[in-house]
Design a protein around this motif. Sequence first.
Motif: not given
Length: 866
Positions: A120-136, A149-156
């Motif tokens: 079970s993983l809940n990362l909703s409503d946070n800020y993450f740097h958006y990568p140009n490569i695959s996650f995992g 849900s509700g993630l805000t992506y930031l540049n590097l």
Amino acid sequence: MGSLMWFSQILCLSFMLLQFRVQSSSPSQSSLNSSPHLCRPEERSALLDFKSTTKLGEYCFDTPRPILQTWNESKDCCLWEGIACDKRNGHVIGLDLSGNCLEANLTTNSSLFRLEKLQSLNLSDNYFHYPNISFGFNRWKSLTYLNLSGLTYLNLSGSEYMYGSLPFDEIFLLSKLVSLDLSDNYGLLLDNIKFQMLVHNLTELRFLILDFMDMSLVVPSSLLNLTSSLEHLSFSDCNLQGIPNRVFQLPSLQVLDLSSNPYLGDLQNNRLTEPIDHVEMPNLILQEVYLSNNDMSGSIPSFFFDLVRLASVDLSSNNLTGTITRDMLSKLVNLEDLDLSNNSLLSLSNNGSVVNYSFLPSLQSLTFSSCNIHKFPGFLRKAEKLRELDISNNKISGQIHKWEIEGMSSLHYLNLSYNFLTGIDLFGFGNLSTVDLRSNLLQGSPPILSTTWYSMQQLFISGNNLTGEIPSSYCNLTSLEVLDLANNSLGGKIPECLGNLSNLLFLDLRMNKFHGRIPNSFVIPNYISSLLTLSLNGNQLEGILPRSLVNCRYLELLDVGNNNLNDTFPHWLGVLPSLQVLILRSNRFHGAINDSMPASHFPQLRIVDVAQNNFMGLLPSNYFKILKGMRDVAPVDVEWEYSDNYTACLRDGHCHKIYKESVKVVMKGSERELVRILRTFTTIDFSSNQFHGPIPDKLGELNALLLLNLSHNSLNGQIPSSLGKLAELESLDLSSNKLEGRIPEQLTKLTFLSVLNLSHNELVGHIPEGKQFSTFSNDSYIGNSGLCGFPLTKKCGEPRPPSSQFDEEDDSTTVFEWKFALAGYGCGLVLGLSLGYIAFTIGKPWWCNQVRLISYFRADLATVAS
């Protein structure tokens, strides 16, 4: 909009229940914490590594929970907040970091992907740097619950927002997923290929939430392959191009939310593969249907009234037509919430049948606002469980008698506003918390209320034809938070006992005939009042402002304009830390304005209007200097309103945004009402007094000022060039004074200036040219015989006419009349009229039922003007 709020609440509750259900197959966190197994060292290390690369987001508006502070090397990680472990082996199987405003990297080498047993993983409503490569995500083979849900992506660099794309290829291969929430990731595109991958691989899904994702490229037929195990399906505001009718037949479906997809069109024909009425739907267990804001047309499909398990239905804000009869609704014996509002061609009828007292036995909330109802629905008279009834903005006329509603013994919220009612008998109802009767034709004295209405919190009766005095029974409403009696013909004195209402937040008695003094008892002795707004504009009040107002420490708006008050400037109000609006116009205030107020006074003041009084002396230079609220220009993206919607919430959690503050200001020479007051709106109006002397240079420091009116005084000297620093200024009126000299060239820097009036002064020389000055007409300069150049016909260098001619011209224009043409509306019109958040509604209803955040921008109307 109120319905949207409880949609989100239902969704939140669903997820809470889901998380409980998902984790119920595993040990609960409380039992895990008592496990003899410590968490595995490699997983504790992974969590600590993640913590070391995580910080609190700089864009937080609310103080987040310090969840990562519990993550400490000296403790078992199974005891950390947000962590759940398997008691048999100590593996971390649950991680909940939702709503913590965390800013972190989530790249392929993120330490979180080392938690390979995660379920079970809940990362909703946070800020993450958006990568140009695959996650995992493909490493989490056991994941059953995923909320991104509700993630805000930031540049590097972490400094700017950007839109990216989630690794759908990995997420949609997590074949054990039972719940997937990718909602509120605005701008993310889910194309048809990726959606087909989802429905092909995620065959165990019971909850699927994709709200606000762009699904415009998803072919409607792809939805036919949705798994039959789905219980909760939500595609709200996804730009769906259609919906197969068989989606309604999913055998396990309980909640269906397709709201705000305007291209769905006609449910009967346009966007369905076949007329939905012809589809067999045996024994469906569908319990909740949300199809609001879809521009659907035609009549409501009859199958809706055969879904006997339905508990909640929202078809609001469409173009539905036809008549809903009592017999149609009576089949929905389990129905609790029904919202058919904002379907202007939809009507309600008793169908001529005898009232069935068992009708809708489970009904708790009925919203039928803005439809086509002509008569109060009598079949509701025995709806004993009904808690909320909203049939506002219809065509119901006449009087509602007590016997028509007395059976609604559980009623808490009653909204009958914007109808044609002449009377209503409310005496005896003891459970009502909100009554809204605004903008009807109610006559006579205000409704008599039961002295047992201890639960009453909001009472709205503005915009009627009420006469007489405020009933003494209103002083017994000890829980009252809002009392709105504006725009009636009420008279007498304002009752002193209103000061006993210790919970009162908003008191609006504008536009009545109250006389006498303002009660000095608005503040209970030794008690700091909760009052936020006091609006007494447009009455016949006299005397002085009660000094007890200084104890209203939370007061934001004080409007006593258009009365007969006789007092000096209330400098003592400067100690109120939250005061933002001060309206004293059109009274008999007099004397000089203290120019030696402490620098800490009026820290938030944004609107000050003392026009049409008897103030005299020099303009208070130091007073303008201390107005901090007018010195700071709000960022371009700030859209906060000065006054929040007042929200009425019932005990069951349902809330209604029902109150908007308003004030009157002078714009373009006319008094108009601002129904909503933005935090970005700032104005100074000192017009029509007896001020003399020069205009202070300090005014040029009020960078956020939008309107400045110093007209109809005896000001002299030159126009200060510092006014050219007022970069936000949209309206400047210095007319009917004794100003002399040239018009400063610096004023041409005011690129948002749409209204300029320098008429009837003693100005001379060439009128500045270029930019906004090319849009102003002769009326901006009339009565200044020494001026020349465009737009005047007088060319510079021509001889000055005889003085007698000037005197005659001045005498003929003694009565000020502002005649600005639309050509003066260039780059900016005050308050962005195109969005309609200013309603010119003097003497008319002023409330609005709208979302809290509204857009503010300057509209270019030069094309319209031409």
